[in-house]
Design a protein around this motif. Structure first.
Motif, PDB file in Angstrom:
ATOM      1  N   ALA A  16       0.844  -1.198   0.000  1.00  0.00           N
ATOM      2  CA  ALA A  16       0.000   0.000   0.000  1.00  0.00           C
ATOM      3  C   ALA A  16       0.875   1.242   0.000  1.00  0.00           C
ATOM      4  N   PRO A  17       0.549   2.246  -0.820  1.00  0.00           N
ATOM      5  CA  PRO A  17       1.354   3.473  -0.850  1.00  0.00           C
ATOM      6  C   PRO A  17       1.143   4.303   0.402  1.00  0.00           C
ATOM      7  N   ARG A  18       2.207   4.919   0.883  1.00  0.00           N
ATOM      8  CA  ARG A  18       2.103   5.860   2.004  1.00  0.00           C
ATOM      9  C   ARG A  18       1.429   7.148   1.545  1.00  0.00           C
ATOM     10  N   PHE A  19       1.665   7.523   0.264  1.00  0.00           N
ATOM     11  CA  PHE A  19       1.040   8.711  -0.318  1.00  0.00           C
ATOM     12  C   PHE A  19       1.119   8.591  -1.825  1.00  0.00           C
ATOM     13  N   LYS A  20       0.418   9.477  -2.524  1.00  0.00           N
ATOM     14  CA  LYS A  20       0.403   9.470  -3.987  1.00  0.00           C
ATOM     15  C   LYS A  20       0.836  10.831  -4.509  1.00  0.00           C
ATOM     16  N   VAL A  21       1.598  10.811  -5.601  1.00  0.00           N
ATOM     17  CA  VAL A  21       2.129  12.024  -6.208  1.00  0.00           C
ATOM     18  C   VAL A  21       1.505  12.173  -7.599  1.00  0.00           C
ATOM     19  N   PRO A  22       0.925  13.323  -7.918  1.00  0.00           N
ATOM     20  CA  PRO A  22       0.412  13.514  -9.281  1.00  0.00           C
ATOM     21  C   PRO A  22       1.553  13.558 -10.290  1.00  0.00           C
ATOM     22  N   LYS A  23       1.405  12.823 -11.367  1.00  0.00           N
ATOM     23  CA  LYS A  23       2.437  12.806 -12.394  1.00  0.00           C
ATOM     24  C   LYS A  23       2.677  14.202 -12.942  1.00  0.00           C
ATOM     25  N   GLY A  24       3.935  14.560 -13.090  1.00  0.00           N
ATOM     26  CA  GLY A  24       4.314  15.856 -13.648  1.00  0.00           C
ATOM     27  C   GLY A  24       4.566  16.932 -12.627  1.00  0.00           C
ATOM     28  N   ARG A  25       4.223  16.693 -11.368  1.00  0.00           N
ATOM     29  CA  ARG A  25       4.352  17.756 -10.370  1.00  0.00           C
ATOM     30  C   ARG A  25       5.756  17.794  -9.772  1.00  0.00           C
ATOM     31  N   GLY A  26       6.240  19.014  -9.512  1.00  0.00           N
ATOM     32  CA  GLY A  26       7.466  19.195  -8.759  1.00  0.00           C
ATOM     33  C   GLY A  26       7.161  19.351  -7.286  1.00  0.00           C
ATOM     34  N   GLU A  27       7.954  18.720  -6.430  1.00  0.00           N
ATOM     35  CA  GLU A  27       7.744  18.796  -4.986  1.00  0.00           C
ATOM     36  C   GLU A  27       9.088  19.007  -4.282  1.00  0.00           C
ATOM     37  N   ILE A  28       9.015  19.500  -3.048  1.00  0.00           N
ATOM     38  CA  ILE A  28      10.183  19.572  -2.176  1.00  0.00           C
ATOM     39  C   ILE A  28      10.042  18.480  -1.127  1.00  0.00           C
ATOM     40  N   TRP A  29      11.034  17.608  -1.069  1.00  0.00           N
ATOM     41  CA  TRP A  29      11.054  16.575  -0.045  1.00  0.00           C
ATOM     42  C   TRP A  29      12.131  16.950   0.975  1.00  0.00           C
ATOM     43  N   GLU A  30      11.696  17.065   2.206  1.00  0.00           N
ATOM     44  CA  GLU A  30      12.578  17.435   3.315  1.00  0.00           C
ATOM     45  C   GLU A  30      12.982  16.165   4.052  1.00  0.00           C
ATOM     46  N   LEU A  31      14.267  15.850   3.995  1.00  0.00           N
ATOM     47  CA  LEU A  31      14.804  14.631   4.571  1.00  0.00           C
ATOM     48  C   LEU A  31      15.494  14.980   5.880  1.00  0.00           C
ATOM     49  N   VAL A  32      15.013  14.422   6.975  1.00  0.00           N
ATOM     50  CA  VAL A  32      15.423  14.849   8.311  1.00  0.00           C
ATOM     51  C   VAL A  32      16.025  13.675   9.080  1.00  0.00           C
ATOM     52  N   GLU A  77      20.983  16.506  10.704  1.00  0.00           N
ATOM     53  CA  GLU A  77      20.944  17.259   9.456  1.00  0.00           C
ATOM     54  C   GLU A  77      19.561  17.184   8.812  1.00  0.00           C
ATOM     55  N   THR A  78      19.270  18.223   8.028  1.00  0.00           N
ATOM     56  CA  THR A  78      18.060  18.268   7.202  1.00  0.00           C
ATOM     57  C   THR A  78      18.453  18.713   5.807  1.00  0.00           C
ATOM     58  N   ILE A  79      18.021  17.950   4.802  1.00  0.00           N
ATOM     59  CA  ILE A  79      18.261  18.296   3.404  1.00  0.00           C
ATOM     60  C   ILE A  79      16.920  18.534   2.735  1.00  0.00           C
ATOM     61  N   ARG A  80      16.849  19.602   1.956  1.00  0.00           N
ATOM     62  CA  ARG A  80      15.666  19.853   1.126  1.00  0.00           C
ATOM     63  C   ARG A  80      16.022  19.578  -0.330  1.00  0.00           C
ATOM     64  N   VAL A  81      15.200  18.749  -0.973  1.00  0.00           N
ATOM     65  CA  VAL A  81      15.446  18.322  -2.348  1.00  0.00           C
ATOM     66  C   VAL A  81      14.240  18.692  -3.199  1.00  0.00           C
ATOM     67  N   PHE A  82      14.491  19.349  -4.329  1.00  0.00           N
ATOM     68  CA  PHE A  82      13.420  19.616  -5.291  1.00  0.00           C
ATOM     69  C   PHE A  82      13.453  18.511  -6.340  1.00  0.00           C
ATOM     70  N   ILE A  83      12.304  17.911  -6.578  1.00  0.00           N
ATOM     71  CA  ILE A  83      12.247  16.754  -7.457  1.00  0.00           C
ATOM     72  C   ILE A  83      10.936  16.758  -8.226  1.00  0.00           C
ATOM     73  N   ARG A  84      11.015  16.391  -9.515  1.00  0.00           N
ATOM     74  CA  ARG A  84       9.815  16.277 -10.357  1.00  0.00           C
ATOM     75  C   ARG A  84       9.534  14.805 -10.642  1.00  0.00           C
ATOM     76  N   PHE A  85       8.270  14.497 -10.937  1.00  0.00           N
ATOM     77  CA  PHE A  85       7.863  13.116 -11.192  1.00  0.00           C
ATOM     78  C   PHE A  85       7.169  13.068 -12.548  1.00  0.00           C
ATOM     79  N   ARG A  86       7.907  12.631 -13.564  1.00  0.00           N
ATOM     80  CA  ARG A  86       7.458  12.821 -14.939  1.00  0.00           C
ATOM     81  C   ARG A  86       7.362  11.507 -15.702  1.00  0.00           C
ATOM     82  N   ASP A  87       6.473  11.503 -16.690  1.00  0.00           N
ATOM     83  CA  ASP A  87       6.442  10.519 -17.785  1.00  0.00           C
ATOM     84  C   ASP A  87       5.806   9.174 -17.456  1.00  0.00           C
TER      85      ASP A  87
END
Length: 593
Positions: A493-509, A557-567
């Motif tokens: 089961a997915p923890r969450f769903k991402v719309p295809k094509g959207r850019g998001e910021i994932w904060e890794l802590v 540490e905390t890293i912020r990553v910008f990532i797109r989900f395409r195609d």
């Protein structure tokens, strides 16, 4: 219960899957039970792996790596022929249909790899021949640990991967596979999802049937091709140094420990794999056979010199020997010319700080051209050290023409690490893991170069980044296991769903003051937009300004990553690539839809 009206094969598969899940549950419960006494002795954050005796001494610098790697050969046909839908009747595991089959199937090249047990691999002459698991093509030489695939953008690949591992295997590891090509842009059915493991007798919970093989459609296209409507994408999104490995749920670490990891190198019109390329704009970097992949893996051996691993303890096993392409303390003989080395930290848990030194431990210069799968925008000149977390890669160019014939150099690891939780510090002079001898003149003129500009980065739109939704992920210790946002992995089961094509910021802590986590997000590369420690902004190192697919978050540490989900759509995972953490539940499924 009556079987009337039921499919006996499906019922049997269901029983197999239930048995597998019971085994996996047992491993997790056993892990908690084994580690529980440690909790009585110290707080959870101080729990550590048991102290193990050191591996027996090895004989240095007697094993020799091949002078050049032999790329896996493509095959003319696959029998049975590949199909869009899984050919379960023909022996294929029950995967979903291949996405974009009509687009990429007509021009596809065929490759065939087999995950197999080799009964008598020699890590070092001081140790007895012993069984390992490796991926092999029909033409892979006996002295190469795994097959290396060299492919090109614009040339799709259908890679059939057979599981020939012994079904009656005993000892650590499990004889099922799910092969992940890290971090190829491809459909989820070809991504090597952890629940998609298969063998002739078992199927994972996210497959519909067991199988002897599984076909993977690797489109070899740049990310974002759908928006550009050109079926190839933006060349600035290219990958170069990829690697493939087993990703079987709960058994990734022991299966890789046995050897299931190899290189997949991608070329295009910029990084063409031809140093004599006359095409304007071609980089002309050192090319095969002087384009040489090197995989580093930490291993531990018992008193008899046999490979040792504890898959129960959630602290895992920290190797005290480093294999280089499957050999301990080998020699690589090189010509007096430029070489491109592709360095991979194959894990499972050791971090490295590599330097190239002479016999007097004087550091030598090299040029740093790529991090993870990606070329940097510009080369980093006169470098003397590279740090690699688990699954990180680095491409470097070393010019051996400045050395006289007979020169000896060493690749040393100066990173000191005493526990699987992460590195301690850097200590000179380091441990020598590879001897390099300049033993000959090149047979042809060296036409390679390292130009002042490599691959440009696709621009980031500040407005898009500012408007991007933010997801926060906390990587932490929980109940003596490893969790993301307080939860363990559930591949069904997915923890969450991402719309295809959207850019998001994932904060890794990383909130724990003791562990380092190399975080891998499947499917897409991202850009680090900030790195903080204890609330203080840190500069982004020069080698991290490009696109990445592994993000090392050290303690606090905390890293912020910008990532797109395409195609593409489907199921993917994010996990810690310290493979012990991954197998002990630090992973989540997310779906693109």
């Amino acid at each position: 219960m009556s079987m009337k009206g039921k499919n006996p094969e499906k019922t049997k598969n269901k029983k197999d899957r239930l048995a597998d899940e019971t085994r996996r549950d047992f491993l997790k419960l056993s892990a908690a039970a084994v580690a529980a006494p440690a909790l009585l002795r110290a707080p959870e954050s101080e729990a550590a792996a048991p102290i193990l005796p050191p591996s027996p001494a090895t004989v240095p610098w007697v094993m020799q790596l091949p002078n050049q790697i032999v790329p896996a050969a493509s095959v003319a046909t696959l029998t049975p022929a590949p199909t869009e839908l899984a050919n379960v009747a023909g022996g294929e595991a029950g995967r979903p249909a291949h996405q974009r089959w009509a687009t990429f199937r007509p021009n596809a090249e065929y490759y065939e790899l087999r995950a197999t047990e080799s009964p008598s691999w020699v890590f070092n002459p001081a140790y007895p021949p012993q069984k390992v698991w490796t991926y092999r093509a029909a033409n892979t030489p006996a002295n190469e640990f795994n097959a290396t695939v060299m492919s090109h953008y614009g040339h799709p690949v259908i890679c059939r991967i057979h599981n020939d591992l012994p079904a009656n295997h005993t000892g650590f590891g499990t004889p099922e596979i799910s092969t992940h090509l890290h971090n190829l842009h491809c459909g989820s059915e070809s991504d090597g999802f952890p629940g998609d493991y298969y063998s002739a007798t078992k199927a994972g919970p996210t497959l519909t049937a067991k199988g002897r093989f599984k076909d993977h459609l690797y489109p070899n296209v740049y990310a974002g091709f759908e928006n550009l409507q050109n079926n190839i994408g933006d060349y600035r999104e290219a990958l170069g140094t990829l690697f493939y490995h087993d990703h079987t749920l709960d058994f990734t670490s022991p299966n890789l420990y046995r050897g299931l990891v190899g290189f997949y190198l991608l070329y295009d019109h910029i990084d063409s794999g031809n140093e004599a390329d006359p095409t304007p704009g071609a980089l002309r970097l050192p090319s095969h056979p002087y384009d040489y992949p090197l995989s580093f893996a930490d291993r531990r051996f018992d008193a008899a010199g046999k490979l040792y691993y504890d898959e129960i303890n959630p602290e895992g096993v920290l190797g005290d020997k480093v294999t280089v392409n499957g050999m301990i303390e080998p020699v690589l003989k090189v010509a007096a010319r430029r070489y491109r080395f592709r360095l991979l930290n194959a894990g499972p848990s050791l971090f490295y700080a590599f330097s190239l030194v002479n016999p007097n431990n004087v550091k030598q210069n090299f040029t740093y051209i790529g991090n993870d799968g990606n070329l940097l925008p510009k080369p980093l000149l006169n470098q003397q050290s590279i740090t690699l977390g688990v699954a990180e890669r680095a491409d470097i160019v070393v010019d051996f023409s400045k050395y006289v014939i007979g020169t000896t150099l060493y690749l040393v690891n100066r990173m000191r690490q005493e526990e699987t939780r992460g590195p301690k510090d850097i200590k000179e002079p380091g441990v020598r893991v590879l001897k390099i001898v300049v033993d000959r003149w090149p047979t042809a003129q060296d036409l390679s170069q390292v130009p002042a500009n490599l691959r440009p980065l696709p621009p980031l739109d500040p407005a898009e980044v500012a408007a991007a939704p933010v997801r926060r992920f906390v990587f932490e210790r929980s109940n003596n296991m490893w969790a993301i946002n307080g939860q363990f992995v559930n591949v069904t089961a997915p923890r969450f769903k991402v719309p295809k094509g959207r850019g998001e910021i994932w904060e890794l802590v990383n909130i724990d003051n003791g562990w380092s986590h190399p975080i891998h997000i499947h499917f897409e590369e991202g850009r680090i937009i900030s790195r903080m420690r204890n609330g203080v902004q840190l500069p982004i190192p020069a080698h991290e300004v490009g696109r990445k697919d592994v993000y090392v978050i050290n303690k606090n540490e905390t890293i912020r990553v910008f990532i797109r989900f395409r195609d593409y759509v489907g199921k993917y995972v994010m996990h810690c690539h310290n493979l012990i953490h991954e197998d002990h539940a630090m992973m989540l499924r997310f779906d693109i839809e």
